[in-house]
Design a protein around this motif. Structure first.
Motif, PDB file in Angstrom:
ATOM      1  N   ALA A 118      -0.251  13.690  -4.030  1.00 24.20           N
ATOM      2  CA  ALA A 118      -0.107  12.491  -3.200  1.00 24.20           C
ATOM      3  C   ALA A 118      -0.808  11.302  -3.847  1.00 24.20           C
ATOM      4  O   ALA A 118      -0.291  10.180  -3.843  1.00 24.20           O
ATOM      5  CB  ALA A 118      -0.679  12.753  -1.805  1.00 24.20           C
ATOM      6  N   ALA A 119      -1.979  11.538  -4.434  1.00 24.15           N
ATOM      7  CA  ALA A 119      -2.721  10.461  -5.094  1.00 24.15           C
ATOM      8  C   ALA A 119      -1.958   9.925  -6.299  1.00 24.15           C
ATOM      9  O   ALA A 119      -1.926   8.713  -6.531  1.00 24.15           O
ATOM     10  CB  ALA A 119      -4.105  10.952  -5.513  1.00 24.15           C
ATOM     11  N   CYS A 120      -1.317  10.810  -7.071  1.00 24.16           N
ATOM     12  CA  CYS A 120      -0.513  10.364  -8.220  1.00 24.16           C
ATOM     13  C   CYS A 120       0.678   9.532  -7.749  1.00 24.16           C
ATOM     14  O   CYS A 120       1.019   8.528  -8.382  1.00 24.16           O
ATOM     15  CB  CYS A 120      -0.029  11.565  -9.029  1.00 24.16           C
ATOM     16  SG  CYS A 120      -1.278  12.326 -10.074  1.00 24.16           S
ATOM     17  N   ALA A 121       1.292   9.934  -6.647  1.00 22.44           N
ATOM     18  CA  ALA A 121       2.422   9.168  -6.106  1.00 22.44           C
ATOM     19  C   ALA A 121       1.965   7.773  -5.680  1.00 22.44           C
ATOM     20  O   ALA A 121       2.661   6.783  -5.924  1.00 22.44           O
ATOM     21  CB  ALA A 121       3.050   9.911  -4.933  1.00 22.44           C
ATOM     22  N   THR A 122       0.787   7.679  -5.095  1.00 22.33           N
ATOM     23  CA  THR A 122       0.251   6.379  -4.693  1.00 22.33           C
ATOM     24  C   THR A 122      -0.097   5.534  -5.918  1.00 22.33           C
ATOM     25  O   THR A 122       0.195   4.344  -5.964  1.00 22.33           O
ATOM     26  CB  THR A 122      -0.996   6.563  -3.806  1.00 22.33           C
ATOM     27  OG1 THR A 122      -0.615   7.289  -2.629  1.00 22.33           O
ATOM     28  CG2 THR A 122      -1.607   5.234  -3.411  1.00 22.33           C
ATOM     29  N   PHE A 147      -2.857  16.416 -14.617  1.00 23.59           N
ATOM     30  CA  PHE A 147      -1.759  15.493 -14.352  1.00 23.59           C
ATOM     31  C   PHE A 147      -1.364  14.783 -15.642  1.00 23.59           C
ATOM     32  O   PHE A 147      -2.162  14.624 -16.562  1.00 23.59           O
ATOM     33  CB  PHE A 147      -2.122  14.485 -13.249  1.00 23.59           C
ATOM     34  CG  PHE A 147      -3.324  13.637 -13.543  1.00 23.59           C
ATOM     35  CD1 PHE A 147      -3.192  12.387 -14.116  1.00 23.59           C
ATOM     36  CD2 PHE A 147      -4.594  14.097 -13.236  1.00 23.59           C
ATOM     37  CE1 PHE A 147      -4.302  11.607 -14.387  1.00 23.59           C
ATOM     38  CE2 PHE A 147      -5.714  13.325 -13.494  1.00 23.59           C
ATOM     39  CZ  PHE A 147      -5.570  12.075 -14.072  1.00 23.59           C
ATOM     40  N   HIS A 148      -0.092  14.417 -15.697  1.00 26.59           N
ATOM     41  CA  HIS A 148       0.469  13.700 -16.842  1.00 26.59           C
ATOM     42  C   HIS A 148       1.411  12.636 -16.289  1.00 26.59           C
ATOM     43  O   HIS A 148       2.375  12.958 -15.585  1.00 26.59           O
ATOM     44  CB  HIS A 148       1.227  14.660 -17.758  1.00 26.59           C
ATOM     45  CG  HIS A 148       1.893  13.967 -18.904  1.00 26.59           C
ATOM     46  ND1 HIS A 148       1.207  13.522 -20.000  1.00 26.59           N
ATOM     47  CD2 HIS A 148       3.192  13.650 -19.115  1.00 26.59           C
ATOM     48  CE1 HIS A 148       2.059  12.949 -20.847  1.00 26.59           C
ATOM     49  NE2 HIS A 148       3.267  13.019 -20.326  1.00 26.59           N
ATOM     50  N   LEU A 149       1.114  11.390 -16.587  1.00 27.79           N
ATOM     51  CA  LEU A 149       1.913  10.259 -16.130  1.00 27.79           C
ATOM     52  C   LEU A 149       2.498   9.551 -17.344  1.00 27.79           C
ATOM     53  O   LEU A 149       1.830   9.443 -18.373  1.00 27.79           O
ATOM     54  CB  LEU A 149       1.039   9.282 -15.328  1.00 27.79           C
ATOM     55  CG  LEU A 149       0.150   9.901 -14.249  1.00 27.79           C
ATOM     56  CD1 LEU A 149      -0.771   8.844 -13.661  1.00 27.79           C
ATOM     57  CD2 LEU A 149       0.986  10.550 -13.174  1.00 27.79           C
ATOM     58  N   VAL A 163      -7.562   4.118 -13.356  1.00 27.57           N
ATOM     59  CA  VAL A 163      -6.717   5.249 -12.958  1.00 27.57           C
ATOM     60  C   VAL A 163      -7.463   6.101 -11.934  1.00 27.57           C
ATOM     61  O   VAL A 163      -6.920   6.466 -10.892  1.00 27.57           O
ATOM     62  CB  VAL A 163      -6.289   6.091 -14.175  1.00 27.57           C
ATOM     63  CG1 VAL A 163      -5.556   7.347 -13.735  1.00 27.57           C
ATOM     64  CG2 VAL A 163      -5.417   5.271 -15.120  1.00 27.57           C
ATOM     65  N   ARG A 164      -8.730   6.400 -12.221  1.00 30.90           N
ATOM     66  CA  ARG A 164      -9.521   7.212 -11.282  1.00 30.90           C
ATOM     67  C   ARG A 164      -9.621   6.516  -9.925  1.00 30.90           C
ATOM     68  O   ARG A 164      -9.451   7.150  -8.882  1.00 30.90           O
ATOM     69  CB  ARG A 164     -10.919   7.478 -11.833  1.00 30.90           C
ATOM     70  CG  ARG A 164     -11.759   8.314 -10.863  1.00 30.90           C
ATOM     71  CD  ARG A 164     -13.231   8.345 -11.242  1.00 30.90           C
ATOM     72  NE  ARG A 164     -14.030   8.781 -10.126  1.00 30.90           N
ATOM     73  CZ  ARG A 164     -14.490  10.015  -9.963  1.00 30.90           C
ATOM     74  NH1 ARG A 164     -14.225  10.949 -10.839  1.00 30.90           N
ATOM     75  NH2 ARG A 164     -15.220  10.306  -8.904  1.00 30.90           N
ATOM     76  N   ARG A 179      -8.121   6.218  -4.205  1.00 35.21           N
ATOM     77  CA  ARG A 179      -7.550   5.494  -3.065  1.00 35.21           C
ATOM     78  C   ARG A 179      -6.364   6.238  -2.452  1.00 35.21           C
ATOM     79  O   ARG A 179      -6.099   6.109  -1.258  1.00 35.21           O
ATOM     80  CB  ARG A 179      -7.110   4.094  -3.481  1.00 35.21           C
ATOM     81  CG  ARG A 179      -8.243   3.117  -3.636  1.00 35.21           C
ATOM     82  CD  ARG A 179      -7.738   1.683  -3.754  1.00 35.21           C
ATOM     83  NE  ARG A 179      -6.709   1.482  -4.757  1.00 35.21           N
ATOM     84  CZ  ARG A 179      -6.947   1.201  -6.038  1.00 35.21           C
ATOM     85  NH1 ARG A 179      -8.175   1.078  -6.473  1.00 35.21           N
ATOM     86  NH2 ARG A 179      -5.950   1.043  -6.878  1.00 35.21           N
ATOM     87  N   GLY A 180      -5.645   6.996  -3.261  1.00 35.46           N
ATOM     88  CA  GLY A 180      -4.449   7.679  -2.776  1.00 35.46           C
ATOM     89  C   GLY A 180      -4.687   9.055  -2.189  1.00 35.46           C
ATOM     90  O   GLY A 180      -3.750   9.681  -1.700  1.00 35.46           O
TER      91      GLY A 180
END
Length: 110
Positions: free
Chosen positions: A73-77, A6-8, A27-28, A33-34
């Motif tokens: 989904a976790a990245c979106a959260t 992933f890249h944010l 971040v982790r 949580r997401g």
């Protein structure tokens, strides 16, 4: 276990400085949580810079596509209003093709 990269990126706001990024641990925790039910992060490698977060998460899920969907989904959260990176953009979140196909040579242990 499936490797998902992933890249944010921080939002591009010329009128304001980039927000201070959280620690790799934060971040982790935000990604964990997401995650939807049935998925779990086993291990991560996360690099945090002033305006970007790069990482790979090793996700336990029912299959490769389920792991990819779970981390997406976790990245979106994590980048949502209540996550550790509110307003950040998800530029990439997908399986690591080389690892998935067994084409990446991992370093040998001494």
């Amino acid at each position: 276990m499936h490797a998902i990269r992933f890249h944010l990126r921080a939002p591009d706001r010329p009128d304001r400085p980039a927000p201070h990024p959280p620690s790799p641990e934060a971040v982790r925790d935000g990604l964990t949580r997401g995650l939807p039910a049935g998925a779990r992060i086993e291990h991560t490698r996360i690099l945090v810079g002033p305006d970007a977060v790069d990482g790979v998460a090793f996700v336990l899920a029912d299959g490769l596509l389920a792991a990819e969907a779970a981390l997406t989904a976790a990245c979106a959260t994590a980048t949502g209003p209540t996550g550790p990176l509110p307003g950040w953009l998800v530029h990439h979140c997908a399986l690591d093709t080389l690892l998935a196909l067994g084409l990446h040579e991992l370093p040998a242990c001494p």
